[in-house]
Design a protein around this motif. Structure first.
Motif, PDB file in Angstrom:
ATOM      1  N   UNK A 182       0.855  -1.188   0.000  1.00 50.17           N
ATOM      2  CA  UNK A 182       0.000   0.000   0.000  1.00 50.17           C
ATOM      3  C   UNK A 182       0.888   1.234   0.000  1.00 50.17           C
ATOM      4  N   UNK A 183       0.679   2.128  -0.981  1.00 50.60           N
ATOM      5  CA  UNK A 183       1.406   3.390  -1.055  1.00 50.60           C
ATOM      6  C   UNK A 183       0.456   4.537  -0.732  1.00 50.60           C
ATOM      7  N   UNK A 184       0.896   5.401   0.195  1.00 51.17           N
ATOM      8  CA  UNK A 184       0.117   6.580   0.570  1.00 51.17           C
ATOM      9  C   UNK A 184       1.023   7.807   0.535  1.00 51.17           C
ATOM     10  N   UNK A 192      -1.511   4.211  -4.396  1.00 47.04           N
ATOM     11  CA  UNK A 192      -1.556   3.009  -5.225  1.00 47.04           C
ATOM     12  C   UNK A 192      -1.619   1.775  -4.344  1.00 47.04           C
ATOM     13  N   UNK A 193      -2.363   0.770  -4.784  1.00 46.09           N
ATOM     14  CA  UNK A 193      -2.309  -0.562  -4.183  1.00 46.09           C
ATOM     15  C   UNK A 193      -1.602  -1.488  -5.165  1.00 46.09           C
ATOM     16  N   UNK A 194      -0.834  -2.434  -4.633  1.00 45.61           N
ATOM     17  CA  UNK A 194      -0.040  -3.321  -5.470  1.00 45.61           C
ATOM     18  C   UNK A 194      -0.247  -4.767  -5.037  1.00 45.61           C
ATOM     19  N   UNK A 195      -0.458  -5.640  -6.018  1.00 47.12           N
ATOM     20  CA  UNK A 195      -0.429  -7.079  -5.777  1.00 47.12           C
ATOM     21  C   UNK A 195       0.993  -7.555  -6.049  1.00 47.12           C
ATOM     22  N   UNK A 196       1.665  -8.073  -5.037  1.00 47.93           N
ATOM     23  CA  UNK A 196       3.074  -8.416  -5.183  1.00 47.93           C
ATOM     24  C   UNK A 196       3.325  -9.873  -4.812  1.00 47.93           C
ATOM     25  N   UNK A 197       4.391 -10.379  -5.344  1.00 48.41           N
ATOM     26  CA  UNK A 197       4.836 -11.735  -5.042  1.00 48.41           C
ATOM     27  C   UNK A 197       6.320 -11.816  -5.356  1.00 48.41           C
ATOM     28  N   UNK A 198       7.053 -12.609  -4.599  1.00 51.55           N
ATOM     29  CA  UNK A 198       8.419 -12.915  -5.008  1.00 51.55           C
ATOM     30  C   UNK A 198       8.698 -14.388  -4.726  1.00 51.55           C
ATOM     31  N   UNK A 242      -3.011   2.304  -9.487  1.00 54.80           N
ATOM     32  CA  UNK A 242      -2.975   3.661  -8.937  1.00 54.80           C
ATOM     33  C   UNK A 242      -4.374   4.261  -8.830  1.00 54.80           C
ATOM     34  N   UNK A 243      -4.524   5.258  -7.962  1.00 55.87           N
ATOM     35  CA  UNK A 243      -5.799   5.967  -7.840  1.00 55.87           C
ATOM     36  C   UNK A 243      -6.136   6.652  -9.155  1.00 55.87           C
ATOM     37  N   UNK A 244      -5.116   7.158  -9.834  1.00 51.85           N
ATOM     38  CA  UNK A 244      -5.322   7.744 -11.154  1.00 51.85           C
ATOM     39  C   UNK A 244      -4.184   7.292 -12.056  1.00 51.85           C
ATOM     40  N   UNK A 245      -4.484   7.049 -13.317  1.00 47.20           N
ATOM     41  CA  UNK A 245      -3.473   6.612 -14.254  1.00 47.20           C
ATOM     42  C   UNK A 245      -3.636   5.153 -14.623  1.00 47.20           C
ATOM     43  N   UNK A 246      -2.827   4.658 -15.571  1.00 46.44           N
ATOM     44  CA  UNK A 246      -2.969   3.293 -16.068  1.00 46.44           C
ATOM     45  C   UNK A 246      -2.496   2.248 -15.062  1.00 46.44           C
ATOM     46  N   UNK A 247      -3.049   1.050 -15.192  1.00 46.92           N
ATOM     47  CA  UNK A 247      -2.577  -0.087 -14.396  1.00 46.92           C
ATOM     48  C   UNK A 247      -1.170  -0.454 -14.872  1.00 46.92           C
ATOM     49  N   UNK A 662       5.271   3.441   2.151  1.00 50.99           N
ATOM     50  CA  UNK A 662       4.996   2.099   1.636  1.00 50.99           C
ATOM     51  C   UNK A 662       4.848   1.125   2.793  1.00 50.99           C
ATOM     52  N   UNK A 663       3.846   0.284   2.705  1.00 53.55           N
ATOM     53  CA  UNK A 663       3.620  -0.729   3.729  1.00 53.55           C
ATOM     54  C   UNK A 663       3.270  -2.042   3.042  1.00 53.55           C
ATOM     55  N   UNK A 664       4.071  -3.085   3.305  1.00 48.07           N
ATOM     56  CA  UNK A 664       3.797  -4.398   2.725  1.00 48.07           C
ATOM     57  C   UNK A 664       3.607  -5.422   3.836  1.00 48.07           C
ATOM     58  N   UNK A 665       2.763  -6.400   3.566  1.00 48.73           N
ATOM     59  CA  UNK A 665       2.442  -7.459   4.531  1.00 48.73           C
ATOM     60  C   UNK A 665       2.219  -8.743   3.735  1.00 48.73           C
TER      61      UNK A 665
END
Length: 680
Positions: A182-184, A192-198, A242-247, A662-665
């Motif tokens: 989560x980006x604020x 922006x919210x992000x779906x992440x994986x590694x 993102x809240x605005x702009x392309x995926x 940025x906050x990731x969980x």
């Protein structure tokens, strides 16, 4: 301590052993093979790991050259030779059947300069050819491939005066996690919210050999050789909304591979009133590293991306002598060492062009070389002041020259004192104390002299051609108390004063690099031990505990406030329960590990990354499945997660406005492991 009198006893009361290659110490504790029978050990490592209150330590790593002894395990009263093989690796290749006994003694009472605190001296008598194998496999429930090819096979033997060990191993791992980022902005509004994986994997196949030849007349030679390859990869796909702009769809891939080898030899022989030992070592490693980041967008706009490559070749060449003798009822040693370290690195930075090709950017700061020529000498002295009080003193100095090539060429020379003073007191058979004051010179990371880029977090590290090793005074206290049938406990207290402490510091108007930021202090308190549960009626059960708490102080070079050391451990707790069921071949147990690390500090960001809060695992073991030991475990049953918190600023701290938080969980998930070990 729960043990039969013949199995673990004060050395003064121990009966002589026909196969022992040395006499038991006058002060200390000895463990014979019968003590370990309930654990069905396969090798010396299994045995040392079961000694109450004792844990294997390689000495903290990062040692300059070979230097004085730092690890806390000896074989027949001698240090392990070489640097690339850990104590645990080498102990695992000694068959349990060849172990005569294990003595726990105070290091300062031995004639090996540098040793203090409890030391395990493994007395070994090679009885002939024997082999061992261990196969480690497993998988995780999410994001990773199966871990299929871990383990080791080794052969130990004897032919006349020659003892030899040959081992083929693969140290490997599979890892991964998934979850949201989560980006604020600075006000807390969503960016922006992000779906992440590694997911990633690591393999290190290695062939290692050791040869020992006894010429007779106290003339003994060792030769070690090892060769291995590293293979590492990590993939990190990400989708940003993102809240605005392309995926945005991100593809981030990292690869690293390269060979490594080590050759070392030593020869010890009588000379005049004492004995001389000559040591030589050559190490080399090449790393071929690359990382590539590409962002594509669902509105059809041009993709964006970068690629960073780095080829590094690092080597170390050491020659050392040690001459020891006895004079005035004391042990003396004079030693000298010459070490030559080198790093050659070629870096490349590339940007993705609209046509899909990568165009190279100017990045001369990432290419160059570093050389260090170092010479040091020391004189050590050890004596028994009284039958229960021993003293060890070491005085020395080192002279070094550091030379850098490339766009930031530079050369400097240094002369630094170092040494130690240690006292060990053994007022009772079940109680001992030690106190050591040590002056140390730290080991540099040559990669910090040259610039580099981290595409995953958008950071660039400038090079620093003025970097110097940190120096420190360290005061360490250790107290060991054996608790009879209840086990053993150890208390450690330490304090360190650092000069020229190394962390990130500002370079120019907007840059940053690893550099010397001034003075720092660290205090640590540790408590560890083994609690046996036989007195409570749970025969064969015990709890191993190890906990540490640290307090650290350094001045942040960016904002001028006092803080802990970046990413250093603040506290950890490691608990292990094991129950070997009497009259059976079954054992089971559980473990808990939790750790707190300090936040990190950079010019444009602060943050903290960690895994937790606690890892809990369970295991069951059968020690005789057709002659094999089979162990099955499940890890992370408490659901520990991978977390990251960071704040990135638009301009240098402290005046910069917040660019984003940025906050990731991320979910790690359960980990299943299975191992089979045996002898042949």
């Amino acid at each position: 301590m729960q043990c039969a009198p013949a199995f673990a006893q004060d050395a003064a009361d121990e009966p002589a052993s026909e196969t022992a290659v040395s006499a038991a110490p006058a002060n200390g504790q000895s463990y014979e093979p019968a003590y370990f029978e309930q654990f069905a050990p396969r090798n010396a490592r299994d045995m040392v790991a079961r000694i109450p209150g004792f844990s294997i330590s390689d000495g903290g790593g990062g040692q300059r050259g070979l230097g004085q002894a730092t690890g806390n395990v000896l074989i027949n009263g001698k240090r392990f030779s070489g640097k690339s093989e850990s104590l645990r690796d080498q102990l695992s290749r000694i068959p349990a059947a060849d172990v005569v006994r294990i003595d726990i003694v105070e290091g300062a009472t031995l004639d090996i300069p540098g040793l203090t605190g409890q030391v395990a001296n493994v007395i070994v008598n090679n009885t002939g050819a024997s082999g061992q194998f261990r196969w480690n496999t497993g998988f995780r429930a999410h994001n990773t491939e199966a871990q299929l090819y871990g383990g080791e096979v080794s052969l130990t033997g004897k032919s006349g005066a020659l003892d030899f060990t040959v081992a083929l191993s693969n140290r490997n791992d599979r890892f991964g996690a998934d979850g949201p980022n989560i980006l604020t902005d600075g006000t807390g509004a969503l960016i922006e919210t992000q779906d992440t994986k590694f997911s990633g994997k690591f393999d290190n196949p290695k062939l290692a050999t050791n040869f020992t030849y006894d010429f007779g007349g106290d003339v003994l030679a060792h030769f070690n050789a090892s060769y291995g390859e590293d293979f590492f990869s990590r993939n990190e796909p990400e989708t940003g909304f993102p809240v605005s702009g392309p995926v945005r769809t991100r593809d981030l891939r990292t690869y690293e591979d390269g060979p490594e080898y080590e050759l070392s030899a030593d020869l010890a022989f009588p000379l005049g009133p004492g004995a001389l030992k000559l040591i030589a070592l050559e190490r080399f490693e090449r790393d071929n590293f690359s990382t590539q980041l590409m962002d594509s967008f669902d509105d059809g706009s041009d993709p964006e991306g970068f690629r960073f490559t780095q080829i590094g070749e690092a080597g170390e060449r050491i020659g050392r002598f040690e001459y020891g003798w006895n004079m005035w009822s004391s042990d003396w040693q004079i030693s000298g060492e010459a070490a030559f370290n080198r790093l050659n690195r070629v870096s490349g930075l590339f940007e993705l062009a609209p046509d899909g090709t990568f165009t190279q950017l100017a990045f001369p700061e990432g290419t160059g070389g570093v050389r260090e020529s170092r010479y040091d000498g020391s004189l050590s002295f050890g004596t028994q002041l009284t039958p229960k009080l021993s003293l060890q003193a070491i005085a020395g100095a080192e002279y070094s020259q550091i030379e850098q090539t490339g766009v930031a060429a530079n050369a400097r020379t240094f002369l630094r004192p170092k040494g130690s003073l240690a006292l060990a007191w053994n007022p009772a058979d079940d109680f001992d104390l030690s106190l050591e004051l040590r002056r140390q010179v730290g080991q540099l990371s040559f990669g910090d002299f040259l610039a580099s880029v981290a595409l995953d977090d958008g950071n660039e590290n400038a090079g620093n051609n003025e970097l110097v090793p940190d120096q420190s005074w360290k005061l360490d206290f250790e107290m060991n108390k054996r608790l009879g049938a209840w086990g053993s406990a150890k208390l450690t207290i330490g304090h360190a004063w650092f000069e020229d402490f190394i962390d990130f510091f500002p370079v120019g108007a907007t840059g940053e690099a690893r550099g010397n930021i001034g003075n720092a202090q660290r205090t640590s308190v540790g408590l560890s031990g083994t609690i046996k549960l036989d007195p409570l009626g749970i025969n064969g059960a015990q709890i191993e505990a190890n906990g540490v708490r640290r307090w650290m102080r350094v001045t942040d070079p960016f904002v001028g406030v006092t803080r802990p050391f970046s990413r250093d451990t603040v506290a950890f707790l490691d608990l292990d329960f094991r129950h070997d069921i009497p009259g059976s071949d079954i054992a089971y147990g559980a473990s808990l590990f939790t750790e707190e690390n300090a936040p990190y500090s950079r010019r444009f960001e602060i943050g903290r990354d960690f895994e937790g809060p606690s890892f809990v695992s369970l295991f069951v073991e059968h020690k005789d499945v057709m002659g094999l030991t089979v162990n099955a475990s499940v890890g992370n049953v408490a659901g520990a997660r991978q977390k990251n918190f960071r704040t990135v600023f638009a301009d240098p701290r402290p005046g910069g406005d917040v660019l984003f938080n940025e906050q990731s969980d991320r979910r790690i998930g359960p980990m299943f492991r299975f191992s089979v070990s045996g002898n042949f």
